[in-house]
Design a protein around this motif. Structure first.
Motif, PDB file in Angstrom:
ATOM      1  N   THR A  24       0.835  -0.985  -0.153  1.00  0.00           N
ATOM      2  CA  THR A  24      -0.071  -0.034  -0.010  1.00  0.00           C
ATOM      3  C   THR A  24       0.816   1.355   0.060  1.00  0.00           C
ATOM      4  OG1 THR A  24      -1.629  -1.110   1.071  1.00  0.00           O
ATOM      5  CG2 THR A  24      -1.904   1.271   0.978  1.00  0.00           C
ATOM      6  N   ALA A  77       2.228   1.704  -3.353  1.00  0.00           N
ATOM      7  CA  ALA A  77       1.145   2.082  -4.450  1.00  0.00           C
ATOM      8  C   ALA A  77       0.515   3.602  -4.318  1.00  0.00           C
ATOM      9  CB  ALA A  77       0.298   0.845  -4.313  1.00  0.00           C
ATOM     10  N   HIS A  78       0.349   4.094  -3.245  1.00  0.00           N
ATOM     11  CA  HIS A  78      -0.159   5.311  -2.844  1.00  0.00           C
ATOM     12  C   HIS A  78       0.607   6.191  -2.473  1.00  0.00           C
ATOM     13  CE1 HIS A  78      -4.222   3.278  -3.380  1.00  0.00           C
ATOM     14  NE2 HIS A  78      -3.915   2.463  -2.370  1.00  0.00           N
ATOM     15  N   THR A  79       0.660   7.354  -2.986  1.00  0.00           N
ATOM     16  CA  THR A  79       1.663   8.452  -2.950  1.00  0.00           C
ATOM     17  C   THR A  79       1.108   9.789  -2.523  1.00  0.00           C
ATOM     18  OG1 THR A  79       1.641   9.137  -5.355  1.00  0.00           O
ATOM     19  CG2 THR A  79       3.159   7.533  -4.519  1.00  0.00           C
ATOM     20  N   GLY A  80      -0.262   9.975  -2.471  1.00  0.00           N
ATOM     21  CA  GLY A  80      -0.786  11.252  -2.178  1.00  0.00           C
ATOM     22  C   GLY A  80      -0.927  11.476  -0.624  1.00  0.00           C
ATOM     23  N   ARG A 120      -2.994  12.586   1.444  1.00  0.00           N
ATOM     24  CA  ARG A 120      -4.170  11.916   2.550  1.00  0.00           C
ATOM     25  C   ARG A 120      -3.572  10.483   2.633  1.00  0.00           C
ATOM     26  NH1 ARG A 120      -9.984  13.194   0.033  1.00  0.00           N
ATOM     27  NH2 ARG A 120      -8.684  12.795  -1.996  1.00  0.00           N
ATOM     28  N   ALA A 121      -3.141   9.629   1.730  1.00  0.00           N
ATOM     29  CA  ALA A 121      -2.740   8.339   1.918  1.00  0.00           C
ATOM     30  C   ALA A 121      -1.640   8.226   3.049  1.00  0.00           C
ATOM     31  CB  ALA A 121      -2.157   7.640   0.723  1.00  0.00           C
ATOM     32  N   ARG A 177       7.699   7.242   2.778  1.00  0.00           N
ATOM     33  CA  ARG A 177       7.045   6.002   2.630  1.00  0.00           C
ATOM     34  C   ARG A 177       7.945   4.852   2.918  1.00  0.00           C
ATOM     35  NH1 ARG A 177       5.466   8.020  -2.273  1.00  0.00           N
ATOM     36  NH2 ARG A 177       6.605   6.089  -3.564  1.00  0.00           N
ATOM     37  N   SER A 232      -6.087  -2.615  -1.037  1.00  0.00           N
ATOM     38  CA  SER A 232      -6.140  -1.089  -1.344  1.00  0.00           C
ATOM     39  C   SER A 232      -4.922  -0.663  -2.350  1.00  0.00           C
ATOM     40  CB  SER A 232      -5.861  -0.479   0.079  1.00  0.00           C
ATOM     41  OG  SER A 232      -4.928  -0.614   0.661  1.00  0.00           O
ATOM     42  N   ALA A 233      -3.882  -1.749  -2.189  1.00  0.00           N
ATOM     43  CA  ALA A 233      -2.837  -1.442  -3.353  1.00  0.00           C
ATOM     44  C   ALA A 233      -3.288  -1.601  -4.450  1.00  0.00           C
ATOM     45  CB  ALA A 233      -1.472  -2.508  -2.791  1.00  0.00           C
TER      46      ALA A 233
END
Length: 253
Positions: free
Chosen positions: A48, A51-54, A56-57, A120, A250-251
């Motif tokens: 996860t 995969a998510h870089t925003g 909020r993530a 991350r 979620s990823a």
């Protein structure tokens, strides 16, 4: 002149208890979990995080990593100190990414993207710190060998067990060499000279440790498939497995 014999006679100064993260017996929630559940959470969290870089993530991942540290009773400062050498590279990466060879010389957008990537990685290291602190080496080997069948699982389990046991010993040897040099005013020598001395003596110690380890394994009739601790999922493992499945799914979203 600093030699192996002189270092062996040098008294070792007491070290701080938080020089490195290792397993510590406790009764925390993380200690009561099955190691397979904790490995699943690590894999799902890493997938996860990559995969998510925003923004909020990252906030959500920070909250999850903080909860995992609390569950294992690991101080964030202790984890930062344990990974202090990795933090140097994580801090340098955004600076190098922001630099350009021509005008405008500094690209803030590339630097921000690299900083998020470094953050991350730091969160993943925090989760791994909680695992190391709450999981015995034999339990990790049992989890790997029972998840991956056959010789590949046995080889991977043995490798993980040896790394967990061998790395702290090598770090202690390097600290002993460094303290011996400081006691003989070796810290007043040049940086290259100090690094060369520590490197040569450290490699010598590592090879000697490896030879003794191989001899000890032969003397104890090392087995590829020893009797490992029994593993069983309990009621507290099922919510953790559900969290691991959610992170993995979620990823893909």
């Amino acid at each position: 002149m600093i030699t192996e014999r002189s270092i062996a006679r040098t008294p070792v100064r007491p070290q701080l208890p938080t020089t490195m993260l290792t397993y510590a017996p406790d009764d925390t929630l993380a200690h009561r979990l099955d190691p397979r559940s904790k490995l699943a959470v690590q894999i799902g969290f890493a997938a996860t995080a990559l995969a998510h870089t925003g923004p909020r993530a990252l906030v959500a991942l920070t909250a999850v990593a903080g909860a995992i540290l609390v569950a294992a009773r690991v101080s964030p400062l202790e984890a930062l100190y344990a990974y202090r050498y990795a933090l140097v590279f994580l801090a340098i990466a955004p600076v190098l990414a922001a630099l350009t060879l021509g005008s405008p010389w500094i690209d803030l957008e590339d630097g921000i993207v690299s900083a998020r990537a470094s953050y991350r990685v730091l969160l993943i290291l925090f989760v791994s710190a909680a695992y190391v602190r709450s999981t015995p080496v034999r339990a990790s080997r049992a989890a790997i060998q029972r998840t991956i069948p056959g010789k590949p699982g046995q080889l991977l389990g043995i490798g993980v067990a040896l790394v967990f046991r061998f790395l702290p010993v090598l770090r202690a040897d390097l600290r002993t060499i460094r303290d011996a040099m400081a006691a003989r005013l070796g810290d007043e020598r040049g940086a290259v000279d100090r690094a060369g001395t520590i490197g040569v003596l450290g490699l010598t110690r590592a090879f000697e440790r490896a030879d003794r380890l191989a001899l000890a394994m032969q003397a104890r009739c090392f087995a590829w498939n020893p009797t490992l601790p029994a593993l069983a999922f309990s009621r507290v493992d099922y919510p953790v497995l559900a969290l691991a499945a959610f992170l993995a799914l979620s990823a893909l979203l």
